[in-house]
Scaffold this active site. Structure first.
Site, PDB file in Angstrom:
ATOM      1  N   GLY A  38      69.018  67.694   4.726  1.00 40.13           N
ATOM      2  CA  GLY A  38      70.328  67.261   5.201  1.00 40.13           C
ATOM      3  C   GLY A  38      71.143  68.435   5.716  1.00 40.13           C
ATOM      4  O   GLY A  38      71.611  68.439   6.840  1.00 40.13           O
TER       5      GLY A  38
ATOM      6  N   GLY B  12      65.697  66.595  -0.962  1.00 37.79           N
ATOM      7  CA  GLY B  12      64.453  67.349  -0.940  1.00 37.79           C
ATOM      8  C   GLY B  12      64.533  68.522  -1.899  1.00 37.79           C
ATOM      9  O   GLY B  12      63.523  69.147  -2.212  1.00 37.79           O
TER      10      GLY B  12
ATOM     11  N   ARG C 255      74.106  77.965 -15.744  1.00 31.83           N
ATOM     12  CA  ARG C 255      72.937  77.384 -16.379  1.00 31.83           C
ATOM     13  C   ARG C 255      71.948  76.893 -15.318  1.00 31.83           C
ATOM     14  O   ARG C 255      72.338  76.238 -14.356  1.00 31.83           O
ATOM     15  CB  ARG C 255      73.349  76.200 -17.261  1.00 31.83           C
ATOM     16  CG  ARG C 255      72.195  75.611 -18.049  1.00 31.83           C
ATOM     17  CD  ARG C 255      72.573  74.292 -18.695  1.00 31.83           C
ATOM     18  NE  ARG C 255      73.674  74.404 -19.648  1.00 31.83           N
ATOM     19  CZ  ARG C 255      73.519  74.756 -20.924  1.00 31.83           C
ATOM     20  NH1 ARG C 255      72.336  75.028 -21.403  1.00 31.83           N
ATOM     21  NH2 ARG C 255      74.571  74.819 -21.725  1.00 31.83           N
ATOM     22  N   ILE C 256      70.687  77.224 -15.508  1.00 30.49           N
ATOM     23  CA  ILE C 256      69.631  76.772 -14.612  1.00 30.49           C
ATOM     24  C   ILE C 256      68.957  75.569 -15.273  1.00 30.49           C
ATOM     25  O   ILE C 256      68.342  75.693 -16.334  1.00 30.49           O
ATOM     26  CB  ILE C 256      68.609  77.898 -14.352  1.00 30.49           C
ATOM     27  CG1 ILE C 256      69.297  79.120 -13.714  1.00 30.49           C
ATOM     28  CG2 ILE C 256      67.470  77.385 -13.474  1.00 30.49           C
ATOM     29  CD1 ILE C 256      69.984  78.869 -12.397  1.00 30.49           C
TER      30      ILE C 256
ATOM     31  N   ASN D   4      66.526  73.548 -13.924  1.00 29.90           N
ATOM     32  CA  ASN D   4      65.085  73.517 -13.691  1.00 29.90           C
ATOM     33  C   ASN D   4      64.699  74.788 -12.940  1.00 29.90           C
ATOM     34  O   ASN D   4      64.966  74.918 -11.743  1.00 29.90           O
ATOM     35  CB  ASN D   4      64.716  72.270 -12.880  1.00 29.90           C
ATOM     36  CG  ASN D   4      63.217  72.147 -12.662  1.00 29.90           C
ATOM     37  OD1 ASN D   4      62.530  73.122 -12.386  1.00 29.90           O
ATOM     38  ND2 ASN D   4      62.708  70.926 -12.773  1.00 29.90           N
TER      39      ASN D   4
ATOM     40  N   GLY E 206      75.396  76.008  -9.423  1.00 29.91           N
ATOM     41  CA  GLY E 206      74.819  75.550  -8.145  1.00 29.91           C
ATOM     42  C   GLY E 206      74.069  76.656  -7.434  1.00 29.91           C
ATOM     43  O   GLY E 206      74.463  77.820  -7.455  1.00 29.91           O
ATOM     44  N   VAL E 207      72.952  76.289  -6.824  1.00 22.71           N
ATOM     45  CA  VAL E 207      72.069  77.267  -6.184  1.00 22.71           C
ATOM     46  C   VAL E 207      71.701  76.883  -4.756  1.00 22.71           C
ATOM     47  O   VAL E 207      70.858  77.510  -4.137  1.00 22.71           O
ATOM     48  CB  VAL E 207      70.765  77.453  -7.003  1.00 22.71           C
ATOM     49  CG1 VAL E 207      71.064  78.138  -8.321  1.00 22.71           C
ATOM     50  CG2 VAL E 207      70.061  76.114  -7.236  1.00 22.71           C
ATOM     51  N   GLY E 208      72.341  75.851  -4.215  1.00 22.26           N
ATOM     52  CA  GLY E 208      71.893  75.305  -2.935  1.00 22.26           C
ATOM     53  C   GLY E 208      72.156  76.187  -1.738  1.00 22.26           C
ATOM     54  O   GLY E 208      71.415  76.147  -0.758  1.00 22.26           O
ATOM     55  N   GLU E 209      73.219  76.962  -1.768  1.00 24.73           N
ATOM     56  CA  GLU E 209      73.632  77.658  -0.551  1.00 24.73           C
ATOM     57  C   GLU E 209      73.691  79.174  -0.690  1.00 24.73           C
ATOM     58  O   GLU E 209      73.607  79.895   0.294  1.00 24.73           O
ATOM     59  CB  GLU E 209      75.001  77.111  -0.103  1.00 24.73           C
ATOM     60  CG  GLU E 209      74.883  75.660   0.331  1.00 24.73           C
ATOM     61  CD  GLU E 209      76.210  74.915   0.371  1.00 24.73           C
ATOM     62  OE1 GLU E 209      76.820  74.879   1.438  1.00 24.73           O
ATOM     63  OE2 GLU E 209      76.609  74.348  -0.670  1.00 24.73           O
TER      64      GLU E 209
END
Lengths: 350, 748
Positions: free
Chosen positions: B245, B474, B636-637, B639, B710-713
């Site tokens: 996306g 994804g 916190r991670i 996964n 958050g780790v997306g960006e």
């Protein structure tokens, strides 16, 4: 896309009989189908030649020539033992092109017929003399990576093929058949410079079909010192910004014969005959290679904002000659034709 | 008060595990059903005609020829397009854009839909579209950033301030012993998710069902409901799988609206899937920027000022502006900070949010400019960053909710071997004679929270169903969120039926801003906690339970049993508690958002440090990133496998930004000349080698209940600058534009 008639002949004779003006031969489809989908090509009739018998062989003829059928797939050709041993820069060029999936589909004949990747040729809304004679050329003011040699005011497009560059260096001959019968065309006369007729891109007459490609026996004499080098924006899966096929025949530490062709600089693979003459009989030294590359590009002139590309093409030629002088590696590098292919390793014909 | 974990809920038996994607098998075997895989009976295909000019008017369309083509059923043009109930110029939701849906005959950008052809087959629709053969009145297009005057405005991005000043920038400039004043450019980039935008629209009365990839299901329902004049609950969006996306699938767009309109007009389901070429225009992009950075420092290398001006391209009919200069806020302890934005209106599609909008472009330039300053000061780039390490948020003085950036620098540098880097450029060669350069950059991304809700139901057999309209682009959200849900219920992952990816469920919020796991996960956590709380109350009040009377001590839920907190000898299975209570199941619900006062008290960001090695052919100038080490502290991670994959993805995008991605306009005709994946380059496998990610431990009691950042960006930020700096270090050449190309090194 435009509706078209689809024909699947089962013999060369049937295929030739099926041709009419407005028809197109379909091989692997990796170029034609894309162009049809975006509307840059609109054949009325598509003749699928992939079922024709007898066009998929690779054989060594009694005189030592290597004959390659027009329907041999790029992947099969690149890993053919004879080609890898005797024509290593052909294999290296093939493996540096496109991706594994595309090489599995693409054919020898289709590669010879590959259209320019000029963005304006591919854009049916742009003016393009190649696509539509007399329409003009929108690339003239916008192209910054276009031709340096042999271009005309009507067209500054380049031939994108990697495969054809070593073919040009090695004097390949193309066997064709058409309504007027069979004939042979030397590779240097196969692709045409644009001149006043940019729409005419090959020497094929209407209805002629490529049946095979032949490399003469002399081509194999360069196997020990033959490299293809390709400079591009990413490490794989990109067309060349500039490329060079360099082949040397070495005798007693001197160059007894040399071949040099440049890619991505003209509407055809550019054979550098003057450079070859300078190299023959000389000792392989970088200064000589630099002079030869200068000679190869002596006539180059920018076709847009691409004067830098002349310098890049010159450097590419010099490097390809240095690589050839160092000797053909025993194995094609994991990154074929790449500046990042390791220079360390055993030689093939040491 | 920090947000704290529900004391009833034990956390971590599922979370923290590197569970593989729960939808992985379906995706690699081709059984996952993406939007365009749906082909309802009696369906029609719609294809829009993209404008071939960038500015002007459509003066002719051969609708007769198109309509006469066999299979074509309808041709929509501005002349016959049925009315919409909501104005496409309105902005009914937070992420809305004005869009082109055949309102009139004007052309505002190349690729704009100017007609729609509907047909029984895709081939017929395509040929109908071609036969329309548009005629235009052309006006001179303005597509270069210099083609229009920059103007000032109020808000950058979505409601971010256009101008932010802390301290006295003029004094900062005046007191600087060393200063640099540099201008960089970043190229326009277009979202090219593997799955292009697609929709299958079906009307039943005034109920609309949409199979479409959506990053924001609830908001999509509200948006489409608005344009079609129906209640939001009449819109069903089904989005079980997305093929990427990156921000472009959060927003209703013109092509979608036209396809839905065609379905309503024809009374039949309609499918539309954009071609790759059609992605370049009507569905957003990352706007081109020109950024000027003026940095000042005292003799010791302490920054006196970061003065960041951004000019970004936007469209003539909307105003999203890439908030690049904001990337200089909140990161380095400068005496003064100033971020200002201006925009230029060009004949292009409206830009929008694209993975790390603002942060990616701004960080790229900030991190390069810092290296330029480090060179001037004679400092190691890492040393300069450490000298300006911010212990509290620069400008505001707020404490950070947590910040393990120092550990990121240390661990990343150690893993990379940064200490052996020669300071001067052009010093390193490999065994093949290639130039080698090392560079680094700081990664930084804020931690927004949206709002989300979730339900959880525990059944008598100790299985559960949880529900939220969260989406998996994804990145693995379905897996990470299910892990959180299972923990919240004290159940193994395989006992939890995780329902998401469609409307009609509690609002899972937006998959964006790197906040989806925190937000939707927070709601799931609360919903599970609600169930466990109710279960504990039942057990504590039941004289037959070993847990009778233990309510004050509290319970811990684990593996389908409740334990008395602090007394493991007293426990009971959920099944036994439920069997005696007579109730078949227990339903709970929860929501998550951030309390405004928490946000006001702390600066909340994820941090990281990225180290890059490049190799460059000294003559041919071809470049390759050969190593990337990224150390990230992101709370916190949930996964580790998926988080690492997300960070890899961001870093690969960094390679793409630094060396590849660029939509090239023909400024004379105004269109994008490389609008396909042969011409618009992203890295291929051979461009990506030696990726290494370290996740640095970080506990954050403030950012949200789960401590997730958050780790997306964040992986893009830092990486682009690190690569630019490594190229300088290899060559001594400073290229002030991205992507950096072979010809830039040849000619500089």
């Amino acid at each position: 896309m435009k509706r078209f008639e689809f024909i699947q002949p089962s013999s060369v004779e049937e295929a030739l009989a099926a041709w009419e003006p407005g028809a197109a031969w379909l091989g692997g489809g990796t170029n034609l189908l894309d162009l049809m989908k975006i509307g840059a090509m609109q054949p009325d009739r598509v003749i699928d030649i992939t079922r024709l018998p007898g066009l998929s062989g690779i054989e060594t003829l009694s005189d030592g020539s290597i004959r390659i059928g027009a329907l041999v797939r790029n992947s099969d050709l690149a890993v053919n033992a004879t080609v890898a041993r005797d024509l290593p820069m052909v294999a290296e060029a093939l493996l540096s092109g496109a991706s594994g999936q595309l090489r599995n589909a693409a054919t020898v004949g289709g590669n010879l017929m590959q259209h320019t990747r000029c963005n304006y040729f591919q854009d049916p809304h742009a003016a393009c003399n190649r696509r539509e004679p007399g329409a003009g050329c929108d690339a003239r003011e916008a192209g910054d990576r276009m031709a340096l040699l042999g271009w005309s005011d009507g067209c500054i497009a380049t031939n994108p093929s990697d495969f054809c560059v070593p073919l040009a260096a090695l004097d390949a001959v193309i066997e064709v058949r058409g309504p007027q019968g069979a004939r042979e065309i030397h590779v240097s006369e196969f692709h045409l410079l644009p001149g006043d007729n940019p729409q005419r891109v090959t020497a094929l007459e209407p209805g002629e079909l490529i049946l095979a490609l032949r490399l003469p026996p002399e081509a194999t004499a360069f196997a020990g010192h033959a490299r293809y080098l390709k400079v591009r924006d990413r490490t794989s899966f990109a067309f060349a910004m500039s490329s060079a096929a360099a082949a040397l025949k070495m005798e007693d530490g001197r160059i007894s014969d040399a071949r040099l062709a440049l890619g991505a600089v003209a509407a055809k693979p550019w054979r550098a005959a003057e450079a070859e003459a300078m190299l023959s009989g000389a000792a392989p030294e970088e200064a000589l290679f630099t002079r030869a590359a200068d000679a190869a590009l002596a006539e180059a002139k920018p076709s847009g904002d691409n004067a830098w590309k002349i310098d890049l093409a010159r450097r590419t030629a010099v490097r390809a000659l240095l690589m050839a002088a160092a000797g053909t590696p025993a194995r094609i590098p994991a990154l074929p034709a790449s500046p990042f292919g390791s220079k360390v390793g055993d030689l093939a014909h040491a | 008060m920090p947000d704290t974990l529900d004391p009833h809920v034990r956390f971590g038996s599922n979370s923290g595990q590197p569970v593989t994607r729960r939808d992985g098998l379906a995706k690699v075997t081709g059984t996952a059903t993406f939007a365009a895989d749906n082909t309802p009976d009696n369906m029609l295909y719609a294809v829009f005609v993209p404008a071939a000019i960038a500015r002007g008017r459509v003066t002719g369309l051969d609708t007769e020829a198109a309509a006469a083509h066999p299979g074509v059923t309808h041709v929509l043009t501005p002349q016959n397009r049925p009315p919409l109930q909501g104005d496409p110029s309105d902005k009914p939701t937070m992420f809305s854009f004005r869009f082109e849906a055949l309102q009139d005959d004007s052309v505002r950008y190349a690729g704009q839909p100017i007609a729609l052809v509907v047909a029984e087959t895709l081939e017929a629709a395509n040929e109908g579209a071609r036969l329309l053969n548009p005629k235009y009145e052309r006006l001179t297009p303005r597509t270069d950033i210099d083609d229009a005057e920059p103007y000032a405005f109020e808000a950058a991005g979505f409601g971010l301030p256009a101008n932010t000043v802390h301290g006295n920038p003029e004094a900062g400039h005046a007191s600087a012993a060393q200063a640099i004043d540099v201008t960089y450019e970043t190229a326009p980039q277009y979202h090219n998710a593997m799955e292009t935008h697609a929709v299958v629209a079906k009307w039943e009365g005034d109920h609309l069902t949409l199979d479409m990839p959506s990053q924001a299901i609830s908001m999509s329902c509200a948006g489409f409901a608005y344009y079609f004049g129906i209640p939001a609950e009449n819109v069903t969006v089904r989005s079980p799988y997305l093929g990427g996306g990156f921000g472009s699938k959060a927003i209703p767009t013109g092509p979608y609206v036209l396809a839905i309109l065609a379905a309503r007009m024809t009374g039949r389901p309609v499918k539309m899937m954009l071609t790759r070429q059609q992605m370049f225009g009507p569905v957003g992009h990352r706007g081109q920027t020109r950024q000027r950075l003026r940095l000042g420092a005292d003799d010791t290398g302490r920054l006196t000022v970061i003065d960041h001006e951004g000019i970004a391209a936007t469209s003539t009919f909307d105003d999203f502006v890439e908030p690049a200069a904001n990337a200089s806020q909140g990161i380095y302890a400068a005496g003064a900070l100033r971020s200002t934005h201006r925009a230029v209106k060009l004949d292009i599609g409206t830009p929008g949010p694209m993975r790390a909008p603002g942060e990616a472009s701004g960080s790229a330039v900030l991190e390069c400019a810092l290296d330029e300053l480090a060179e001037k000061l004679g400092l190691d780039p890492l040393e300069l960053r450490l000298k300006n390490y911010a212990e509290t948020e620069p400008g505001t003085g707020k404490p950070y909710s947590s910040k393990a950036l120092r550990e990121c620098y240390a661990q990343g540098a150690e893993r990379f071997g940064w200490n052996s880097r020669p300071r001067a450029p052009g010093q390193m060669r490999d065994e093949d004679g290639l130039l080698v350069g090392w560079g680094m950059g700081t990664a930084f991304f804020p931690c927004p929270m949206f709002m989300a809700e979730a339900n959880a139901t525990l059944r008598a057999d100790s299985t559960a169903v949880v529900e939220t309209s969260a989406v998996d682009m994804g990145q693995g959200a379905w897996t990470a969120l299910a892990q959180i849900a299972a923990d919240s219920l004290g159940l193994p992952l395989d006992k939890v039926d995780f329902q998401a990816g469609r409307s009609g469920l509690p609002d899972g919020g937006v998959a964006g801003g790197s906040g989806h796991t925190a937000t939707a996960g927070g709601a799931l956590h609360a919903a599970g906690g609600d169930v466990i709380r109710q279960l504990g109350e039942i057990a504590a009040a039941d004289p037959d339970s070993p847990l009778y009377g233990a309510g004050n001590a509290g319970f811990v839920a684990r593996d389908g049993r409740l334990y008395v907190a602090g007394d493991e000898s007293r426990s009971e299975a959920y099944t036994d508690i439920l069997a005696r209570s007579g109730g078949a199941e227990i339903a709970g619900n929860g929501s998550a958002s951030r309390a405004p006062e928490t946000a006001e008290q702390h600066a909340m960001n994820a941090h990281g440090a990225v180290f890059a090695e490049v190799k460059i052919d000294p003559d041919l100038c071809q470049m390759r990133v050969t190593r990337l080490v990224g150390a990230f502290a992101a709370g916190r991670i949930i996964n580790p496998r998926l988080a690492e994959s997300q960070l890899f993805g961001g870093m690969i995008w960094g390679i793409s930004f630094a060396l590849h991605e660029e939509a090239r306009h023909d400024h004379k005709r105004g269109h994008i000349v490389n609008a396909d994946l042969a011409g618009y380059h992203v890295p291929v496998n051979a461009d990506v080698s030696g990726l290494d990610v370290i996740t640095v431990h970080e506990e954050d009691p403030y950012v949200n209940a789960l401590g997730i950042k958050g780790v997306g960006e964040i992986g893009i930020t830092g990486t682009v600058g690190a690569i630019g700096n490594a190229i300088w270090h290899a060559t001594g050449k400073r290229v002030r534009r991205f992507p950096i190309r072979i010809e830039d090194l040849l000619t500089s």
